[in-house]
Design a protein around this motif. Structure first.
Motif, mmCIF file in Angstrom:
data_model
loop_
_atom_site.group_PDB
_atom_site.id
_atom_site.type_symbol
_atom_site.label_atom_id
_atom_site.label_comp_id
_atom_site.label_asym_id
_atom_site.label_seq_id
_atom_site.Cartn_x
_atom_site.Cartn_y
_atom_site.Cartn_z
ATOM 1 N N MET A 1 1.860 6.277 -1.646
ATOM 2 C CA MET A 1 2.865 7.332 -1.528
ATOM 3 C C MET A 1 3.752 7.418 -2.765
ATOM 4 O O MET A 1 3.924 8.498 -3.321
ATOM 5 N N VAL A 2 4.318 6.287 -3.216
ATOM 6 C CA VAL A 2 5.321 6.364 -4.291
ATOM 7 C C VAL A 2 4.713 6.418 -5.686
ATOM 8 O O VAL A 2 5.364 6.873 -6.622
ATOM 9 N N VAL A 3 3.461 5.962 -5.843
ATOM 10 C CA VAL A 3 2.836 5.969 -7.167
ATOM 11 C C VAL A 3 1.721 7.007 -7.264
ATOM 12 O O VAL A 3 1.584 7.682 -8.273
ATOM 13 N N GLY B 1 4.413 9.392 13.776
ATOM 14 C CA GLY B 1 5.466 9.507 12.761
ATOM 15 C C GLY B 1 6.076 8.152 12.437
ATOM 16 O O GLY B 1 5.776 7.153 13.102
ATOM 17 N N TYR B 2 6.909 8.137 11.399
ATOM 18 C CA TYR B 2 7.577 6.888 10.978
ATOM 19 C C TYR B 2 8.830 6.702 11.821
ATOM 20 O O TYR B 2 9.929 7.072 11.418
ATOM 21 N N LYS B 3 8.656 6.135 13.025
ATOM 22 C CA LYS B 3 9.752 6.027 13.991
ATOM 23 C C LYS B 3 10.110 4.578 14.270
ATOM 24 O O LYS B 3 9.252 3.687 14.164
ATOM 25 N N VAL B 4 11.361 4.371 14.666
ATOM 26 C CA VAL B 4 11.818 3.049 15.072
ATOM 27 C C VAL B 4 10.968 2.564 16.236
ATOM 28 O O VAL B 4 10.688 3.322 17.177
ATOM 29 N N ASP C 1 0.844 -1.204 0.000
ATOM 30 C CA ASP C 1 0.000 0.000 0.000
ATOM 31 C C ASP C 1 0.882 1.258 0.000
ATOM 32 O O ASP C 1 0.365 2.375 -0.118
ATOM 33 N N SER C 2 2.209 1.077 0.073
ATOM 34 C CA SER C 2 3.134 2.192 -0.150
ATOM 35 C C SER C 2 2.897 2.786 -1.532
ATOM 36 O O SER C 2 3.364 3.891 -1.809
ATOM 37 N N LEU C 3 2.165 2.077 -2.394
ATOM 38 C CA LEU C 3 1.830 2.617 -3.705
ATOM 39 C C LEU C 3 1.097 3.949 -3.561
ATOM 40 O O LEU C 3 1.209 4.818 -4.432
ATOM 41 N N GLY D 1 12.621 -8.658 7.047
ATOM 42 C CA GLY D 1 12.932 -7.362 7.654
ATOM 43 C C GLY D 1 12.952 -6.210 6.674
ATOM 44 O O GLY D 1 13.229 -6.380 5.477
ATOM 45 N N ILE D 2 12.613 -5.024 7.196
ATOM 46 C CA ILE D 2 12.836 -3.758 6.483
ATOM 47 C C ILE D 2 13.257 -2.769 7.570
ATOM 48 O O ILE D 2 12.481 -2.449 8.465
ATOM 49 N N GLY D 3 14.518 -2.391 7.555
ATOM 50 C CA GLY D 3 15.042 -1.597 8.656
ATOM 51 C C GLY D 3 15.105 -2.406 9.934
ATOM 52 O O GLY D 3 14.849 -1.901 11.019
ATOM 53 N N LEU E 1 8.764 -7.359 9.359
ATOM 54 C CA LEU E 1 9.146 -6.652 10.583
ATOM 55 C C LEU E 1 9.856 -5.365 10.193
ATOM 56 O O LEU E 1 10.939 -5.398 9.606
ATOM 57 N N GLU E 2 9.212 -4.237 10.503
ATOM 58 C CA GLU E 2 9.674 -2.952 9.971
ATOM 59 C C GLU E 2 10.239 -2.041 11.059
ATOM 60 O O GLU E 2 9.596 -1.827 12.099
ATOM 61 N N CYS E 3 11.432 -1.512 10.810
ATOM 62 C CA CYS E 3 12.011 -0.439 11.622
ATOM 63 C C CYS E 3 12.090 -0.786 13.110
ATOM 64 O O CYS E 3 11.436 -0.137 13.942
ATOM 65 N N GLY F 1 6.061 -4.119 14.138
ATOM 66 C CA GLY F 1 7.056 -3.059 14.288
ATOM 67 C C GLY F 1 6.438 -1.750 13.863
ATOM 68 O O GLY F 1 5.355 -1.382 14.345
ATOM 69 N N LEU F 2 7.088 -1.045 12.958
ATOM 70 C CA LEU F 2 6.493 0.174 12.412
ATOM 71 C C LEU F 2 5.395 -0.220 11.428
ATOM 72 O O LEU F 2 5.659 -0.841 10.394
ATOM 73 N N THR F 3 4.159 0.108 11.791
ATOM 74 C CA THR F 3 3.003 -0.223 10.958
ATOM 75 C C THR F 3 2.460 1.097 10.386
ATOM 76 O O THR F 3 1.732 1.811 11.081
ATOM 77 N N PRO F 4 2.832 1.410 9.122
ATOM 78 C CA PRO F 4 2.576 2.756 8.580
ATOM 79 C C PRO F 4 1.100 3.178 8.568
ATOM 80 O O PRO F 4 0.819 4.378 8.608
ATOM 81 N N GLN F 5 0.165 2.223 8.536
ATOM 82 C CA GLN F 5 -1.254 2.612 8.559
ATOM 83 C C GLN F 5 -1.641 3.241 9.906
ATOM 84 O O GLN F 5 -2.687 3.876 10.015
ATOM 85 N N VAL G 1 15.143 9.013 0.915
ATOM 86 C CA VAL G 1 14.809 7.636 1.297
ATOM 87 C C VAL G 1 15.179 7.399 2.764
ATOM 88 O O VAL G 1 16.117 8.011 3.276
ATOM 89 N N PRO G 2 14.422 6.518 3.452
ATOM 90 C CA PRO G 2 14.752 6.204 4.853
ATOM 91 C C PRO G 2 16.166 5.620 4.989
ATOM 92 O O PRO G 2 16.733 5.117 4.014
ATOM 93 N N LYS G 3 16.711 5.696 6.183
ATOM 94 C CA LYS G 3 18.077 5.223 6.495
ATOM 95 C C LYS G 3 18.290 3.760 6.114
ATOM 96 O O LYS G 3 19.386 3.366 5.714
ATOM 97 N N LEU H 1 12.257 -4.306 0.360
ATOM 98 C CA LEU H 1 12.409 -2.860 0.144
ATOM 99 C C LEU H 1 11.410 -2.429 -0.924
ATOM 100 O O LEU H 1 10.818 -3.262 -1.618
ATOM 101 N N VAL H 2 11.252 -1.118 -1.014
ATOM 102 C CA VAL H 2 10.325 -0.517 -1.967
ATOM 103 C C VAL H 2 11.052 -0.304 -3.306
ATOM 104 O O VAL H 2 12.158 0.242 -3.341
ATOM 105 N N TYR H 3 10.418 -0.751 -4.379
ATOM 106 C CA TYR H 3 10.933 -0.637 -5.758
ATOM 107 C C TYR H 3 11.515 0.750 -6.054
ATOM 108 O O TYR H 3 12.663 0.859 -6.496
ATOM 109 N N HIS H 4 10.747 1.793 -5.799
ATOM 110 C CA HIS H 4 11.183 3.151 -6.126
ATOM 111 C C HIS H 4 12.410 3.559 -5.308
ATOM 112 O O HIS H 4 13.223 4.358 -5.771
ATOM 113 N N ASP H 5 12.535 3.032 -4.090
ATOM 114 C CA ASP H 5 13.664 3.375 -3.220
ATOM 115 C C ASP H 5 14.967 2.776 -3.734
ATOM 116 O O ASP H 5 16.000 3.453 -3.757
ATOM 117 N N ILE H 6 14.966 1.481 -4.124
ATOM 118 C CA ILE H 6 16.237 0.865 -4.550
ATOM 119 C C ILE H 6 16.695 1.421 -5.896
ATOM 120 O O ILE H 6 17.879 1.401 -6.201
#
Ligand SMILES: Nc1nc(=O)c2c([nH]1)NC[C@@H]1CN(c3ccc(C(=O)N[C@@H](CCC(=O)O)C(=O)O)cc3)CN21
Ligand SMILES: CC(C)C(=O)C(=O)O
Ligand SMILES: [Mg+2]
Length: 278
Positions: free
Chosen positions: A47-49, A149-152, A43-45, A201-203, A180-182, A138-142, A226-228, A213-218
Motif C-alpha cells: 500500500m505505502v510503497v 474493512g479495516y475495523k476495530v 506487507d503494508s509495503l 500493539g498497533i492501535g 496485536l492490531e486495532c 486482531g485486525l489482520t489486513p490480509q 492516517v488511521p486514528k 507503526l508504519v514508517y510512512h505514517d509517522i
C-alpha cells in the motif's frame, strides 16, 4: 543486536519494545540510526510503497526483494518479514519452503503470519524448523475482504475471549511475540497479561509490551490520511514536493546547473580538441 530472548526479558522488566516498518535501504538505515529494537518489513509495503489498495496483491518475491534492501541498510537490527497473502495457507510443506526462502534469501531473522486457527500448526512447524515466528492477531489486513474493512476487532466479550485463547495458542505453538492490531485497550491489556511472550500493539493502547507503526505514517511521507492510532511526528511530504518544485523551476529558468555543479576541461586539452576539429 537484540533478539527473541531479549524481547522476552524486556517484557519481564517492563521495558517497551520499539518496532517500526522499513521497506528499503534508506528507511532501514534510518530505522537503525533511530534506535528501533525491531524492523518489520511489512506487507503494508504493497500500500505505502507500491500503491495497491490492500496488502493481498503483495507476493513472496516482492517481500524478498524489499527485505534484501532492508538487510543491506540495517545489518545490526533484528528484522521480521511478513509472509504475504496465501503463502502460509496451502500446506505445512509450502509454508516451510516459503518461510525458508524469506529467511535464507534475505538474511532476515524471523517471519510474521496473520491469524490463528489453521495458522497455528504453521507457526509450530516454522518454529520447529528453527525460524522464529511473530504472530499477528486482531485486525489482520490480509483478511480485509472477510472482515469487511479495516475495523476495530474484539469489541464484544465473545470475540475478546476468542482472541485471548488465540494468543495462548500462538504462545504454545512457539511464537516469540504477537503483533496485536486495532483492538480495545482493555482487551489488549488482558491479552498481554495472559501470555508471557511480548504483545506488540498497533492501535491497541499503551498497556502492551511494545508498539509498532508504519514508517510512512509517522513521517507523513506519501500518505494522505492516517488511521486514528497513528502519531505523526512530522509531515515530510510538503518539504519533498517543495524541493522538487524548486528543482523544476530552476531548470526551466536556467538557474541550474551553476558553475559549481559543472565540470571543465583543461586549456591545453581544448587546444588539441579544437585543433583536431579544424
Ligand atoms: N499506511 C498504513 N498504515 C497502517 O497502519 C497499515 C497500512 N498502511 N496498511 C496495512 C494495514 C491496514 N491498516 C489499517 C488501515 C486503516 C485503519 C483504519 O482506518 N481504522 C479506523 C478504525 C475504524 C473503526 O472504528 O472500526 C480508524 O479510524 O483508525 C486501520 C488499520 C494497518 N496497516
Ligand atoms: C502494520 C504492521 C503490523 C504490518 O503488519 C505491516 O506493516 O504490514
Ligand atoms: Mg502486515
Amino acid at each position: 543486536m537484540k533478539q527473541t530472548t531479549d524481547f522476552l526479558k524486556m517484557k519481564e522488566v517492563n521495558e517497551k519494545i520499539v518496532m517500526l516498518t522499513a521497506y528499503d535501504y534508506p528507511s532501514a538505515k534510518q530505522a537503525e540510526q533511530g534506535g528501533v529494537d525491531v524492523i518489520l518489513v511489512g506487507d503494508s509495503l504493497g500500500m505505502v510503497v507500491l500503491g495497491y489498495d490492500s496488502t493481498v496483491s503483495v507476493t513472496l518475491d516482492d517481500m524478498i526483494h524489499h527485505a534484501k534492501a532492508v538487510k543491506r541498510g540495517a545489518k545490526d537490527t533484528f528484522i521480521v518479514v511478513d509472509m504475504p497473502f496465501l503463502t502460509y495457507h496451502l500446506s505445512v510443506k509450502d509454508t516451510l519452503i516459503n518461510a525458508g526462502r524469506l529467511i535464507q534469501e534475505t538474511g532476515a531473522h524471523a517471519v510474521k503470519l496473520e491469524g490463528a486457527d489453521e495458522v497455528i500448526e504453521k507457526i509450530a512447524a516454522i518454529t520447529k524448523a528453527g525460524i522464529p515466528v511473530c504472530a499477528h492477531l486482531g485486525l489482520t489486513p490480509q483478511s480485509v475482504g472477510v472482515l469487511g474493512g479495516y475495523k476495530v476487532q474484539g469489541k464484544d466479550a465473545q470475540a475478546a475471549k476468542k482472541l485471548i485463547e488465540d494468543a495462548k495458542k500462538c504462545e504454545e505453538a512457539g511464537a516469540f511475540a504477537i503483533v496485536l492490531e486495532c483492538v480495545p485497550k482493555q482487551l489488549a491489556k488482558e491479552v498481554s497479561k495472559s501470555v508471557s511472550i511480548p504483545i506488540i500493539g498497533i492501535g491497541a493502547g499503551i498497556e502492551v509490551d511494545g508498539q509498532v507503526l508504519v514508517y510512512h505514517d509517522i513521517l507523513g511521507y506519501g500518505v494522505e490520511r492516517v488511521p486514528k492510532f497513528v502519531k505523526q511526528y512530522h509531515s515530510v511530504n510538503p518539504f519533498m514536493i517543495e524541493s522538487i518544485q524548486a528543482y523544476a523551476s530552476d531548470v526551466k529558468n536556467k538557474q541550474f546547473p551553476q558553475e559549481k555543479h559543472t565540470f571543465t576541461m583543461k586549456e591545453e586539452e581544448l587546444k588539441v580538441l579544437y585543433g583536431g576539429l579544424e
